[in-house]
Design an enzyme around this catalytic site. Structure first.
Site, mmCIF file in Angstrom:
data_model
loop_
_atom_site.group_PDB
_atom_site.id
_atom_site.type_symbol
_atom_site.label_atom_id
_atom_site.label_comp_id
_atom_site.label_asym_id
_atom_site.label_seq_id
_atom_site.Cartn_x
_atom_site.Cartn_y
_atom_site.Cartn_z
ATOM 1 N N SER A 1 0.840 -1.192 0.000
ATOM 2 C CA SER A 1 0.000 0.000 0.000
ATOM 3 C C SER A 1 0.876 1.244 0.000
ATOM 4 O O SER A 1 2.109 1.171 0.124
ATOM 5 C CB SER A 1 -0.907 0.010 1.237
ATOM 6 N N LYS A 2 0.237 2.390 -0.115
ATOM 7 C CA LYS A 2 0.970 3.652 -0.088
ATOM 8 C C LYS A 2 1.709 3.832 1.229
ATOM 9 O O LYS A 2 2.744 4.499 1.291
ATOM 10 C CB LYS A 2 0.004 4.817 -0.325
ATOM 11 N N ARG A 3 1.184 3.242 2.296
ATOM 12 C CA ARG A 3 1.844 3.356 3.601
ATOM 13 C C ARG A 3 3.222 2.701 3.593
ATOM 14 O O ARG A 3 4.078 3.027 4.415
ATOM 15 C CB ARG A 3 0.974 2.724 4.695
#
Length: 309
Positions: free
Chosen positions: A242-244
């Site tokens: 994910s972007k995280r």
């Protein structure tokens, strides 16, 4: 026409995520290793989010990665147009052949419906099925789903069955804002373009029985495509990337001067296509690393090495 016709069908609603880039690579590899044709189709039916600049960027990014295609919006082909936004007449003709009805249920009303354990989606209760719609509200168009279980054998996930009437209910074929639903558009286009093999992410596995049900209703004699739902790309913790996790999109890597051979190698390592020590690879080199009989056999998902990009 080639015996194998694969495709990649991205939605131009934002920059190309690394997981989508890897799916494109696997779809390309599956078609090319078997001597087949590869089709690029842009699924831009969501006019509220699709942008022409995203389409241009994703095609540029995939070519930078080393992929090519025989047919597509930028090269043409015998089944043009290759943008879904230009194929609305075909979807309207298909819709006219199905038993459908208007549905004016709001999003709030739909969110209040019970959720099925199989798909994680609300099961439509049929509120508008018998003419209980509300005049004045925008109306979506739902298919009156015929009863019966639908099953298929996925090349990677194995047998999968679903009772759509029970687990999903009547589903939308055209949204209340006029946009064509993915479920209808993808079935019409894959059939019209002679697609024999579909490689896509495992998050779309649940939608496949719906599409097979629609295909049988529209053209009972047409053979269904073969499906391979590939694992989702993993981050360092073993969960979906994910972007995280700090993963850049493909365009950002290209603009930063990254090596496409290094990016491709990292994507290939994340499913075990090349050994851990391989730091650079090009698409044509991967063709010799897989079996022409089943190029996707033996995929082993593992976390993507972001530091190696």
């Amino acid at each position: 026409m080639s015996a194998v016709r694969g495709r990649y069908a991205p939605s131009p609603t934002g920059p190309l995520h690394l997981g989508n880039a890897r799916t494109a690579l696997l779809a390309w590899l599956d078609a090319r290793a078997r001597g087949g044709a590869f089709v690029m189709r842009v699924e831009d039916v969501d006019f509220s989010r699709a942008r022409s600049e995203f389409e241009a960027q994703l095609l540029l990014d995939l070519r930078w990665l080393g992929l090519d295609w025989d047919e597509g919006p930028d090269v043409g082909g015998p089944f043009a147009p290759y943008r879904q936004s230009e194929r609305g007449d075909r979807y309207a003709a298909a819709l006219a052949r199905l038993d459908v009805y208007p549905c004016t249920c709001t999003r709030r009303e739909l969110r209040a419906l019970p959720v099925t354990s199989m798909t994680g989606e609300p099961v439509y209760s049929g509120t508008c099925r018998n003419g209980q719609s509300h005049p004045g509200r925008p109306a979506a168009i739902r298919w009156r789903v015929p009863p019966g279980s639908v099953g298929f054998v996925d090349r990677l996930c194995g047998p999968y069955h679903q009772d759509i009437a029970r687990d999903v209910g009547d589903f939308v074929l055209r949204r209340g804002d006029g946009a064509w639903a993915y479920q209808l558009a993808v079935v019409v286009d894959d059939a019209a373009m002679g697609i024999t093999d579909i490689v896509r992410g495992a998050d779309l596995l649940d939608s496949t029985p719906r599409q097979l049900h629609l295909l049988r209703a529209l053209d009972p004699g047409l053979p269904a495509p073969r499906f391979a739902h590939v694992p989702l790309i993993l981050g360092a913790g073993g969960a979906k990337l994910s972007k995280r996790d700090g993963a850049p999109d493909l365009g950002a890597l290209r603009e930063a001067g990254a090596s496409p051979a290094r990016v491709l190698a990292a994507l290939a390592r994340s499913v075990g296509l090349v050994p851990p020590g391989v730091r650079e690879v090009r698409p044509h080199e991967l063709l010799t690393a897989v079996s022409p009989a089943d190029p996707l056999a033996g995929l082993v998902p593992q976390p993507l090495d972001l530091a190696a990009l």
